[in-house]
Design a protein around this motif. Sequence first.
Motif, short mmCIF file in Angstrom:
data_model
loop_
_atom_site.label_atom_id
_atom_site.label_comp_id
_atom_site.label_asym_id
_atom_site.label_seq_id
_atom_site.Cartn_x
_atom_site.Cartn_y
_atom_site.Cartn_z
N ARG A 176 46.63 -25.25 -48.57
CA ARG A 176 45.28 -25.59 -48.45
C ARG A 176 44.07 -26.59 -48.05
NH1 ARG A 176 45.73 -22.61 -54.06
NH2 ARG A 176 46.13 -20.22 -53.33
N ALA A 177 45.23 -27.50 -47.89
CA ALA A 177 44.73 -28.59 -47.43
C ALA A 177 44.95 -29.10 -46.15
CB ALA A 177 45.25 -29.82 -47.85
N GLY A 178 45.17 -27.38 -45.03
CA GLY A 178 45.90 -28.40 -44.05
C GLY A 178 44.36 -27.56 -43.04
N GLY A 179 43.20 -27.52 -43.17
CA GLY A 179 43.01 -27.33 -42.68
C GLY A 179 42.18 -25.16 -42.41
N MET A 180 40.86 -25.08 -41.32
CA MET A 180 40.66 -24.02 -42.13
C MET A 180 40.06 -23.09 -40.85
SD MET A 180 37.15 -23.52 -44.09
CE MET A 180 36.21 -24.68 -43.51
N LEU A 181 40.07 -22.07 -39.59
CA LEU A 181 39.04 -21.61 -39.28
C LEU A 181 37.87 -21.09 -39.42
CD1 LEU A 181 41.87 -19.52 -37.24
CD2 LEU A 181 40.66 -21.77 -36.37
N ASP A 182 36.75 -21.77 -38.79
CA ASP A 182 35.18 -21.62 -39.08
C ASP A 182 34.80 -20.24 -37.67
OD1 ASP A 182 32.78 -21.13 -40.29
OD2 ASP A 182 32.45 -23.24 -41.05
N VAL A 183 35.05 -19.54 -38.31
CA VAL A 183 33.90 -18.29 -36.71
C VAL A 183 33.35 -17.13 -37.70
CG1 VAL A 183 34.99 -16.58 -35.86
CG2 VAL A 183 36.14 -17.30 -37.47
N PRO A 184 31.86 -17.95 -36.25
CA PRO A 184 30.44 -16.93 -36.35
C PRO A 184 30.43 -15.67 -36.92
CG PRO A 184 30.91 -18.27 -34.01
CD PRO A 184 32.43 -18.64 -35.29
N PHE A 185 30.74 -15.04 -37.52
CA PHE A 185 30.17 -13.36 -38.30
C PHE A 185 30.22 -12.38 -37.51
CE2 PHE A 185 29.14 -9.73 -40.48
CZ PHE A 185 30.49 -9.91 -41.30
N PRO A 186 29.68 -13.11 -36.04
CA PRO A 186 29.29 -11.93 -34.81
C PRO A 186 31.04 -12.06 -34.15
CG PRO A 186 27.54 -13.11 -34.84
CD PRO A 186 28.46 -13.84 -35.50
N ALA A 187 31.56 -13.24 -34.43
CA ALA A 187 32.75 -12.92 -32.84
C ALA A 187 34.44 -12.54 -34.08
CB ALA A 187 33.35 -14.60 -33.00
N TRP A 188 33.71 -12.68 -35.24
CA TRP A 188 35.19 -12.38 -37.15
C TRP A 188 34.93 -10.54 -36.37
CZ3 TRP A 188 39.49 -13.63 -38.74
CH2 TRP A 188 39.56 -13.36 -40.14
N GLN A 189 33.65 -9.82 -35.98
CA GLN A 189 33.69 -8.40 -35.62
C GLN A 189 34.51 -8.00 -35.05
OE1 GLN A 189 29.33 -8.54 -36.82
NE2 GLN A 189 29.76 -7.21 -38.69
N ALA A 190 33.75 -8.52 -34.43
CA ALA A 190 34.45 -8.33 -33.06
C ALA A 190 35.96 -8.31 -32.76
CB ALA A 190 33.93 -8.96 -31.49
N PHE A 191 36.44 -9.44 -33.52
CA PHE A 191 37.53 -9.70 -33.01
C PHE A 191 38.22 -9.03 -33.95
CE2 PHE A 191 41.59 -11.33 -36.02
CZ PHE A 191 42.49 -11.76 -34.94
N THR A 192 37.98 -8.93 -35.64
CA THR A 192 38.81 -7.43 -35.77
C THR A 192 38.44 -6.51 -35.63
OG1 THR A 192 36.75 -7.17 -37.57
CG2 THR A 192 38.54 -8.82 -38.71
N ALA A 193 37.56 -5.51 -34.94
CA ALA A 193 37.85 -4.65 -34.02
C ALA A 193 38.02 -4.07 -32.98
CB ALA A 193 35.76 -4.31 -33.51
N GLN A 194 38.94 -5.43 -32.42
CA GLN A 194 39.96 -5.14 -31.73
C GLN A 194 41.30 -5.43 -31.94
OE1 GLN A 194 39.66 -4.91 -28.04
NE2 GLN A 194 37.31 -5.02 -28.09
N LEU A 195 40.93 -5.48 -33.01
CA LEU A 195 42.50 -5.17 -34.12
C LEU A 195 42.93 -3.87 -34.74
CD1 LEU A 195 42.71 -8.28 -36.27
CD2 LEU A 195 43.90 -7.99 -33.80
N ARG A 196 41.55 -3.51 -34.80
CA ARG A 196 41.91 -2.39 -35.53
C ARG A 196 41.69 -0.67 -34.77
NH1 ARG A 196 37.55 -4.03 -39.18
NH2 ARG A 196 35.94 -3.69 -37.97
N ASP A 197 41.24 -1.29 -33.08
CA ASP A 197 41.17 -0.23 -32.30
C ASP A 197 42.69 -0.49 -31.55
OD1 ASP A 197 38.89 0.32 -31.99
OD2 ASP A 197 38.35 -1.48 -30.78
N ARG A 198 44.21 -1.21 -32.39
CA ARG A 198 45.14 -1.51 -32.01
C ARG A 198 46.01 -0.26 -32.09
NH1 ARG A 198 46.79 -6.49 -29.01
NH2 ARG A 198 44.94 -6.87 -27.69
#
Length: 59
Positions: A37-59
Amino acid sequence: MDDVRWRKSSRSNSNGGACVEVATRSDHVMVRDTKDRAGGMLDVPFPAWQAFTAQLRDR
């Protein structure tokens, strides 16, 4: 970041692998490794996250 509510991803398993936590804000999603948890995190704009997860669902 104490006010951030993290939740374990439903895709994480109980065997210690693929442990990912996510937290959402109004305009972005944060992702971190549950085991580091202390090793950092990704901070992704919500529209980019939506596009990313939509691509995962389409596979």
